[in-house]
Write a protein that holds these residues in place. Structure first.
Motif, mmCIF file in Angstrom:
data_model
loop_
_atom_site.group_PDB
_atom_site.id
_atom_site.type_symbol
_atom_site.label_atom_id
_atom_site.label_comp_id
_atom_site.label_asym_id
_atom_site.label_seq_id
_atom_site.Cartn_x
_atom_site.Cartn_y
_atom_site.Cartn_z
ATOM 1 N N UNK B 252 71.262 27.263 28.662
ATOM 2 C CA UNK B 252 72.324 26.392 28.132
ATOM 3 C C UNK B 252 73.458 26.231 29.143
ATOM 4 N N UNK B 253 73.740 27.293 29.862
ATOM 5 C CA UNK B 253 74.785 27.185 30.883
ATOM 6 C C UNK B 253 74.383 26.155 31.932
ATOM 7 N N UNK B 254 73.136 26.202 32.336
ATOM 8 C CA UNK B 254 72.660 25.231 33.316
ATOM 9 C C UNK B 254 72.764 23.811 32.759
ATOM 10 N N UNK B 255 72.411 23.678 31.503
ATOM 11 C CA UNK B 255 72.509 22.365 30.875
ATOM 12 C C UNK B 255 73.942 21.882 30.879
ATOM 13 N N UNK B 256 74.824 22.743 30.466
ATOM 14 C CA UNK B 256 76.230 22.342 30.395
ATOM 15 C C UNK B 256 76.754 21.916 31.764
ATOM 16 N N UNK B 257 76.389 22.684 32.791
ATOM 17 C CA UNK B 257 76.884 22.349 34.119
ATOM 18 C C UNK B 257 76.240 21.063 34.643
ATOM 19 N N UNK B 258 74.986 20.833 34.305
ATOM 20 C CA UNK B 258 74.345 19.574 34.724
ATOM 21 C C UNK B 258 75.068 18.388 34.103
ATOM 22 N N UNK B 259 75.394 18.497 32.837
ATOM 23 C CA UNK B 259 76.172 17.418 32.208
ATOM 24 C C UNK B 259 77.522 17.254 32.904
ATOM 25 N N UNK B 260 78.135 18.363 33.212
ATOM 26 C CA UNK B 260 79.485 18.333 33.777
ATOM 27 C C UNK B 260 79.470 17.755 35.195
ATOM 28 N N UNK B 301 68.603 20.281 24.234
ATOM 29 C CA UNK B 301 67.421 19.581 24.759
ATOM 30 C C UNK B 301 67.371 19.605 26.293
ATOM 31 N N UNK B 302 68.525 19.529 26.931
ATOM 32 C CA UNK B 302 68.519 19.600 28.400
ATOM 33 C C UNK B 302 68.282 21.030 28.866
ATOM 34 N N UNK B 303 68.767 21.999 28.096
ATOM 35 C CA UNK B 303 68.430 23.397 28.435
ATOM 36 C C UNK B 303 66.914 23.557 28.496
ATOM 37 N N UNK B 304 66.234 22.905 27.578
ATOM 38 C CA UNK B 304 64.770 22.988 27.558
ATOM 39 C C UNK B 304 64.138 22.397 28.801
ATOM 40 N N UNK B 330 62.891 19.866 24.190
ATOM 41 C CA UNK B 330 63.435 19.270 25.408
ATOM 42 C C UNK B 330 63.530 17.753 25.329
ATOM 43 N N UNK B 331 64.549 17.224 25.934
ATOM 44 C CA UNK B 331 64.733 15.776 25.986
ATOM 45 C C UNK B 331 66.085 15.455 26.565
ATOM 46 N N UNK B 332 66.369 14.164 26.583
ATOM 47 C CA UNK B 332 67.660 13.752 27.158
ATOM 48 C C UNK B 332 67.980 12.339 26.729
ATOM 49 N N UNK B 333 69.191 12.146 26.311
ATOM 50 C CA UNK B 333 69.736 10.810 26.074
ATOM 51 C C UNK B 333 68.814 9.952 25.207
ATOM 52 N N UNK B 334 68.522 10.445 24.064
ATOM 53 C CA UNK B 334 67.737 9.670 23.111
ATOM 54 C C UNK B 334 66.244 9.657 23.376
ATOM 55 N N UNK B 335 65.803 10.463 24.291
ATOM 56 C CA UNK B 335 64.400 10.420 24.671
ATOM 57 C C UNK B 335 63.822 11.838 24.697
ATOM 58 N N UNK B 336 62.715 12.036 24.006
ATOM 59 C CA UNK B 336 62.052 13.346 24.041
ATOM 60 C C UNK B 336 61.221 13.465 25.314
ATOM 61 N N UNK B 337 61.121 14.670 25.812
ATOM 62 C CA UNK B 337 60.293 14.900 27.002
ATOM 63 C C UNK B 337 58.822 14.710 26.641
ATOM 64 N N UNK B 346 62.256 18.819 35.107
ATOM 65 C CA UNK B 346 63.511 18.512 35.795
ATOM 66 C C UNK B 346 63.396 17.240 36.627
ATOM 67 N N UNK B 347 62.226 16.967 37.127
ATOM 68 C CA UNK B 347 62.051 15.687 37.820
ATOM 69 C C UNK B 347 62.211 14.533 36.832
ATOM 70 N N UNK B 348 61.655 14.723 35.660
ATOM 71 C CA UNK B 348 61.803 13.716 34.595
ATOM 72 C C UNK B 348 63.288 13.519 34.269
ATOM 73 N N UNK B 349 63.984 14.615 34.176
ATOM 74 C CA UNK B 349 65.422 14.573 33.874
ATOM 75 C C UNK B 349 66.194 13.902 35.012
ATOM 76 N N UNK B 350 65.874 14.285 36.239
ATOM 77 C CA UNK B 350 66.614 13.763 37.398
ATOM 78 C C UNK B 350 66.500 12.243 37.470
ATOM 79 N N UNK B 351 65.322 11.727 37.213
ATOM 80 C CA UNK B 351 65.147 10.272 37.260
ATOM 81 C C UNK B 351 66.049 9.585 36.247
ATOM 82 N N UNK B 352 66.185 10.188 35.110
ATOM 83 C CA UNK B 352 66.993 9.554 34.059
ATOM 84 C C UNK B 352 68.491 9.682 34.333
ATOM 85 N N UNK B 353 68.872 10.808 34.853
ATOM 86 C CA UNK B 353 70.292 10.958 35.210
ATOM 87 C C UNK B 353 70.649 9.948 36.300
#
Lengths: 431, 736
Positions: B252-260, B301-304, B330-337, B346-353
């Protein structure tokens, strides 16, 4: 130029000098600069970084016999030591390593056991222990006290370690641990502890430079209309006023510094207090996060740490200010009951704090834990343990309770309390 | 043109390393870049900026283009602009400045400055020194980690270089992307990591036969570590260690920092954090208690998505995560992994960010604050995510389940995702979740357990509402600032996320350039409160400025580090990226004293050194020498003072300016006092020990007798030292 000269000069220039953060609503009541020295209680906050083990300190558990399975500690319960009403662990080769502290200070010492930090995260635990709340956003108690009693001082909070996210209520000033301070106290001298010769060979030349510096800053400020830049100039002007104060700290420093870093930091902090310039200090000693070889790594540090507190009081006595000094000791959280496979101990939310100083009743233990360092509720009046949460009635002693009491004791005003609210209710921790 | 290297050439790992020097040159090609041909010699090749209108033309005074150039040059490279840059900015204004900026941004010191800027966020320099980075990594996972022990036994320098190269991996990626003008999104989407020869040996391996370290073993290149699905910084072992996880934190800490860091979202601002430690949060509160879910529905979901990366930053590739009865899937921004992406989540996440405009917003914010030292004004009401689709505030949504457990953000007791823990789950202890189980098997519990879990909520609106209780003048200040920042953001995006465009636009903006205003009403004072950089220089920036302006470094001797980067770094508000991670931005008495000592010592070092050089090489005193008589009426002396103001403070003053007169006061008062002292022998002719010049201040080499200066029989040297130290401790020297 000293503070009085500056104020006079500023007044000639038609300026009103206030603290740079006067725009901050939390500091809206900031007063014009005054040269008064702080003489109230000096607060020393000592953080054991990594999560200490109260069962080897002030909430001793040990083991009943040498054959006990899964012991809490490797000393025998029968060897647990006492000083007045306070029990402590028999550390060191002969079990007396903590005697110097407990036997000397028990009459002033308050032990808080069974405090629920509600976390096993280092950051959260450190924040919680020193701010009263594990979530981000609250300043450490040392900053609140410093901002309350020393908003105009040059180094109200000296920050050597621990939790120092002051949230802007004051600045944590890193003051170094001795030698370099002399360099800063006498910036114009190549050899600040030796010859009085300065870089210019003439004693009055640095004064010319400094006088003209401040006059130029006033001229710049007089022409500046963007508030951000004006404020920046004001910051520098006020900071320069603290330069001479460092000389007072330097003069209060002992000739012989301790070889121990923690002790040197305490020496500098006490010197700053004696010069009337500081309200609190936060020091830290790390290495308590002993997931492996707990006894070998953790216990020597505990002894050093407690000896650091003992040293602080000895120094305060030597300086004649022992009745003005408060010492508060805490850590991120506690450590798990028993040992893991690597002879270490992991994170455990139940912890202790120890404190002494003006207004803190000594020879007293409040709260408590069971034999496995499990949580016990407390009677909200007597603060004595009533039993486990599932069988007893009472309050769960939290870090917020402790901080509510510390804030009350130290005179933290209501506007700070409202800006940084704490959960729960007031408990008579200090009577 | 910029140099880039094809990481494919290194995919062969060991085999390629047999060539020894392949890491330094092989596989590199030259790509055209936006700024590649732009220089002060060819300003027509420069990409043009539309610039910024002064939003308060009648009131706000901006730095001239040459003044902006000086400030930018010190900020970006720690150097003063060269003559060509000054000339082109003088003649061509903004266009000339843009050409100069392009040159500066090719300077290796610019890369170092950007590394410094981003380390203030990522703090991975914590691992520089000793074996701090090496010790984070597991030798079972990295069998060649300590390759230097067998190849260079007892060679501490190689060990240190290896450690520091490993530690710098994420920041070197940033520098690489900036340097090569790749889309800045590549700091997240890079399917490679960065290593030099030292760290590549640790990461990839060491061949059995002896090889050299190549021609440029310290140069970083792209490498691909076989078997690891790189996702830029997100999969950097240093980044993952710096923002660690634990059995209970579960990323969760990693998730929070990624958002930040990458989306400019501070999850902690979504709602009041629970503060009553004695209250009953209920069963699995992060899933069920609305006080908790307000943050956790976005965070978890991002922690996942970090599921494959353990606490040491090592990749497991197992694609396993806890059951949905324990933590949101796991998921991000309205989208499930999707299931097929679990092993490279994380590659999936990086593309979306990277595709989200918030990435540009976060980058603009970080760089704006880094270059100006100024926080962005925020007068908005924190906007939590819209969880309407999560649990259904009307009771219609949700995946069923035990109504008693409550929903995910909807009305507790209506709908919800809790489910009967005995039905769903992915293995493991019901109610706790579990790590085991076939990914994608199981379900969210509830009725039948076959309903797919709802995706995480969309990100909050990136245009939040202004707090109406805030002073209207501050609201206007916010709107003006946001308008400029949004313009910068759009230009950054339109350039294909070219970081250099972002830096250029910030420097051209009125926030970097504002220097004063006409008399302001109280309302306008508030409205213009965001203008004007009044940043106390960091120890690093000040250290570089000292060298750039005086020609000497502030240190005890040429073999030692600069004081401001070493023993005085923390005193002067710097960070060590470990225990001290927040810079002190307001000076205190200690810092003021330190600046004072700096001024005296640097003047003591620089003045004799400058006078000892031939006039053509002098920086401080090109038009006088140490024997020039000091007099209040001397035009030559006055001109020398005028030059010092220009050199040290960037002030272009007329000879009759009151500031010239004030500096003359320092000079002449000191001179007269010193002369009296010499006459009555209370002042020695000898310079103070540290000021005496017998060795070159830069190299330490012995100087010829003709350049040695030990005596100051007329007190001119020390008078100039006084005037110089007066300027070195000035507001305009210590601040930019």
């Amino acid at each position: 130029m000293d503070r009085r000269d500056f104020i006079r000069m500023a007044s000639w220039a038609g300026l009103t000098c206030v603290l740079p953060a006067a725009m901050d609503p939390l500091r809206a009541s900031a007063q014009p600069i005054s040269g008064s020295a702080y003489t109230g209680t000096y607060w020393i906050f000592m953080h054991a970084g990594g999560g200490w083990d109260p069962t080897h300190l002030c909430d001793p558990k040990g083991r009943a016999t040498e054959n006990e399975n899964d012991p809490m500690g490797r000393f025998l319960k029968s060897d647990i030591r006492t000083a007045g009403n306070i029990e402590y662990a028999p550390l060191g080769d002969d079990g007396t390593a903590l005697d110097a502290f407990f036997q000397t200070h028990y009459e002033r010492l308050l032990v808080i056991n069974g405090m629920d930090t509600t976390t096993n995260g280092h950051d959260q635990g450190t924040r919680g222990t020193w701010s009263g709340r594990t979530a981000e956003g609250h300043p450490p108690i040392g900053a609140l006290i410093a901002a309350t009693h020393g908003p105009n001082l040059p180094m109200p909070l000296i920050g050597y370690g621990g939790y120092l996210d002051t949230q802007g209520v004051t600045n944590a000033v890193p003051l170094g641990d001795g030698g370099l301070l002399h360099n800063l106290a006498h910036p114009s001298r190549p050899d600040p502890t030796g010859s009085e010769e300065n870089y210019f060979g003439h004693p009055d030349v640095p004064g010319i430079v400094q006088r003209e510096q401040q006059l130029r800053l006033l001229r710049l400020q007089g022409k500046q209309r963007l508030p951000r830049i004006w404020d920046g100039q004001n910051e520098l002007m006020l900071a320069r006023l603290g330069q001479d104060d460092l000389k007072r700290v330097s003069e209060s420093l002992p000739d012989d510094f301790s070889n121990n870093q923690l002790e040197r930091q305490i020496q500098v902090a006490l010197a700053a207090y004696q010069a009337g310039l500081s309200v609190s200090v936060s020091v830290s000693r790390g290495g308590f996060d002993t997931h492996g070889n707990h006894d070998g790594n953790h216990l020597p540090r505990l002894i050093d740490f407690v000896n650091g507190a003992n040293f602080a009081m000895q120094e305060a006595e030597r300086m004649g200010i022992a009745d003005k000094v408060a010492v508060v000791m805490g850590s991120d959280f506690g450590r798990t009951p028993g040992y893991n496979n690597g002879n270490g101990k992991d994170h455990w939310p139940i912890s202790s704090m120890m404190m002494m100083g003006p207004g803190i009743p000594g020879n007293r233990v409040i709260g408590g834990t069971d034999d496995r360092h499990g949580l016990q509720l407390i009677d909200p009046v007597t603060l004595l343990p009533t039993g486990a949460p599932d069988t007893a009635e009472g309050a769960r002693l939290s870090i917020a309770h402790v901080h509510r009491a510390l804030r009350n004791l130290s005179g933290v005003p209501n506007d700070f309390k409202a800006a940084f609210p704490l959960a729960g209710e007031d408990l008579p921790i200090f009577g | 043109m910029s140099q880039t290297c094809i990481h494919g050439s290194l995919k062969g790992g060991l085999a390629i390393l047999l060539l020894g020097s392949v890491l330094t040159v092989s596989g590199c090609k030259e790509d055209p870049t936006l700024f590649g041909g732009c220089s002060t010699q060819d300003i027509n090749a420069c990409p043009r900026s539309d610039g910024f209108a002064n939003p308060y033309e009648a009131q706000l005074e901006l730095l001239s283009w040459t003044e902006t150039l000086r400030k930018a040059s010190l900020e970006l490279t720690g150097k003063l602009p060269n003559e060509s840059q000054r000339a082109v900015a003088e003649v061509h204004g903004q266009l000339g400045l843009e050409a100069s900026l392009a040159e500066m941004m090719r300077d290796p010191r610019f890369s170092q400055r950007m590394i410094e800027l981003y380390n203030d966020h990522f703090l991975t320099d914590k691992y520089l020194g000793r074996e701090n980075a090496i010790e984070l990594l597991d030798e079972e996972e990295w069998p060649n980690l300590r390759w230097f022990e067998s190849r260079f036994p007892g060679d501490d320098d190689t060990a240190l270089m290896t450690n520091d190269s490993l530690a710098r991996e994420p920041l070197e990626l940033i520098a690489h992307v900036i340097r090569s003008e790749r889309p800045f999104t590549e700091i997240l989407t890079a399917d490679y990591t960065m290593a030099n020869t030292y760290s590549a040996f640790s990461m990839i391996g060491l061949p059995d036969i002896p090889v050299g370290l190549g021609d440029n073993p310290e140069g970083f290149q792209e490498i691909y570590v076989p078997g690891i699905p790189h996702a830029g910084i997100l999969t950097s072992a240093m980044f993952l260690n710096r923002f660690p996880t634990s059995d209970t934190n579960i990323n969760r800490h990693r998730s929070r920092m990624a958002y930040y860091f990458f989306l400019d979202i501070d999850i902690n601002q979504f709602g009041d954090r629970p503060v009553d430690a004695s209250s009953d949060f209920g069963e699995n509160p992060t899933l069920n208690n609305p006080d908790c879910t307000v943050c956790h529905t976005t965070m978890d979901p991002v922690a996942g998505l970090f599921m494959n990366w353990n606490e040491n930053g090592e990749y497991s590739g197992e694609g396993e995560w806890f059951g949905p009865d324990y933590i949101l899937p796991p998921g991000f921004n309205g989208e499930a992994l999707p299931d097929q992406d679990r092993r490279n989540a994380l590659q999936w996440f990086a593309q979306r960010v990277a595709q989200n405009p918030r990435f540009a917003q976060a980058t603009v914010k970080a760089v704006f604050q880094g270059l100006t030292g100024q926080e962005i004004l925020d007068v908005t009401i924190p906007a939590p995510p819209d969880m309407g689709g999560m649990g259904g505030s009307d009771g219609a949504g949700g995946a069923g389940g035990d109504p008693g457990v409550g929903g995910m953000g909807g009305d507790p007791g209506v709908g919800g995702m809790g489910g009967d823990p005995g039905v769903g789950g992915m293995g493991g202890d019901p109610g706790v979740g579990g790590m085991g189980g076939d990914p994608g098997v199981g379900g969210m519990g509830g009725v039948g357990g076959s309903t797919p879990p709802p995706p995480p909520p969309p990100l909050p609106d990136d245009n939040p509402n202004i707090d109406p209780t805030v002073d209207p003048a501050l609201q206007r200040a916010y709107n003006v600032q946001q308008q400029v920042l949004r313009t910068i953001q759009q230009r950054f995006i339109d350039s294909g996320y070219n970081f250099k465009v972002l830096v250029r636009e910030i420097i051209l903006s009125p926030y970097f350039r504002a220097k004063n205003a006409s008399p302001l009403t109280s309302d306008l004072e508030k409205e213009l409160s965001t203008f004007g950089t009044a940043r106390l220089l960091t120890p690093e920036l000040l250290s570089r400025k000292i060298e750039a302006t005086t020609g000497v470094r502030w240190r005890s001797n040429p073999n030692r580090s600069d004081y401001l980067l070493d023993q005085y770094r923390i005193f002067y508000g710097g960070i060590d990226s470990d225990l001290v991670t927040q810079r002190v931005t307001e000076p205190n008495g200690v810092m003021a004293s330190l600046a004072q000592r700096m001024a005296y010592e640097v003047a003591c070092s620089a003045v004799p050194y400058d006078f000892s050089k031939p006039a053509s090489q002098r920086l401080l005193f090109p038009d006088i020498d140490q024997n020039t008589a000091l007099s209040e009426t001397s035009d030559q002396v006055r001109e020398a003072v005028r030059h010092l103001h220009d050199r040290l403070l960037g002030e272009d003053l007329a000879g009759g300016d009151e500031e010239i007169a004030a500096t003359m006061v320092v000079l002449m008062e000191a001179y007269n006092l010193g002369r009296q002292g010499l006459a009555d022998e209370s002042v020695p002719e000898q310079l103070a020990g540290p000021c005496r010049l017998n060795n070159d201040r830069i190299t330490g080499a012995d100087l010829p007798d003709s350049r040695r200066i030990n005596r100051d029989t007329e007190y001119t040297m020390r008078a100039w030292m006084a005037a110089t130290s007066y300027l070195l401790s000035d507001y305009r020297y210590l601040y930019e």
